[in-house]
Design a protein around this motif. Structure first.
Motif, PDB file in Angstrom:
ATOM      1  N   UNK A 248      -3.632  -2.399   6.320  1.00 20.61           N
ATOM      2  CA  UNK A 248      -3.864  -1.916   7.681  1.00 20.61           C
ATOM      3  C   UNK A 248      -2.532  -1.772   8.400  1.00 20.61           C
ATOM      4  N   UNK A 249      -2.369  -0.640   9.089  1.00 21.60           N
ATOM      5  CA  UNK A 249      -1.233  -0.452   9.981  1.00 21.60           C
ATOM      6  C   UNK A 249      -1.779  -0.144  11.369  1.00 21.60           C
TER       7      UNK A 249
ATOM      8  N   UNK B  62      -5.826   2.807   7.756  1.00 20.23           N
ATOM      9  CA  UNK B  62      -6.312   1.960   6.679  1.00 20.23           C
ATOM     10  C   UNK B  62      -6.028   2.611   5.329  1.00 20.23           C
ATOM     11  N   UNK B  63      -5.365   1.901   4.436  1.00 17.65           N
ATOM     12  CA  UNK B  63      -5.322   2.296   3.036  1.00 17.65           C
ATOM     13  C   UNK B  63      -6.537   1.649   2.400  1.00 17.65           C
TER      14      UNK B  63
ATOM     15  N   UNK C 193      -9.515   5.406  -6.626  1.00 17.58           N
ATOM     16  CA  UNK C 193      -8.573   6.220  -5.845  1.00 17.58           C
ATOM     17  C   UNK C 193      -8.191   5.481  -4.568  1.00 17.58           C
ATOM     18  N   UNK C 194      -6.976   5.749  -4.081  1.00 20.76           N
ATOM     19  CA  UNK C 194      -6.537   5.208  -2.793  1.00 20.76           C
ATOM     20  C   UNK C 194      -6.654   6.331  -1.773  1.00 20.76           C
ATOM     21  N   UNK C 195      -7.390   6.040  -0.707  1.00 16.44           N
ATOM     22  CA  UNK C 195      -7.546   7.001   0.378  1.00 16.44           C
ATOM     23  C   UNK C 195      -7.015   6.382   1.656  1.00 16.44           C
ATOM     24  N   UNK C 196      -6.810   7.226   2.660  1.00 15.35           N
ATOM     25  CA  UNK C 196      -6.361   6.750   3.968  1.00 15.35           C
ATOM     26  C   UNK C 196      -7.395   7.157   5.004  1.00 15.35           C
TER      27      UNK C 196
END
Length: 102
Positions: free
Chosen positions: A59-60, A72-73, A80-83
């Protein structure tokens, strides 16, 4: 035999380092929450995971154009990595997409 100083040094190496940016994000988020400018992170986490079907892994907290955002990553079920970007004041999911390399 492992000495106490060596054991402490090894333990320190195993703990993830907290960057100054992480501390600043936390302090800004806490102050914004106390002022009532943003919703509690726990409520937003639950909603974003439910809405995307993915798990938050990072989290940023950002202030962009006068608006507080959580970035959020997230890890999907297929790896898969999503944002996901969420308006921190309303909890509105603004965008979801593939994670971009910075």
């Amino acid at each position: 035999m492992v000495t106490k100083p060596l054991a402490l040094a090894l333990l320190f190496l195993m703990v993830p380092a907290t960057t100054r940016a992480d501390v600043e994000d936390y302090e800004r988020a806490r102050a914004a929450l106390e002022r009532g400018d943003v919703l509690p992170l726990a409520a937003i986490l639950e909603k974003v995971e439910r809405d995307t079907g993915a798990r938050v892994i990072e989290v940023d907290f950002e202030l962009e154009d006068g608006r507080y955002l959580y970035e959020f990553d997230m890890l999907t079920g297929d790896g898969r990595v999503i944002e996901a970007i969420v308006d921190a004041a309303t909890g509105t999911l603004l965008s979801v997409g593939e994670e971009e390399d910075d």
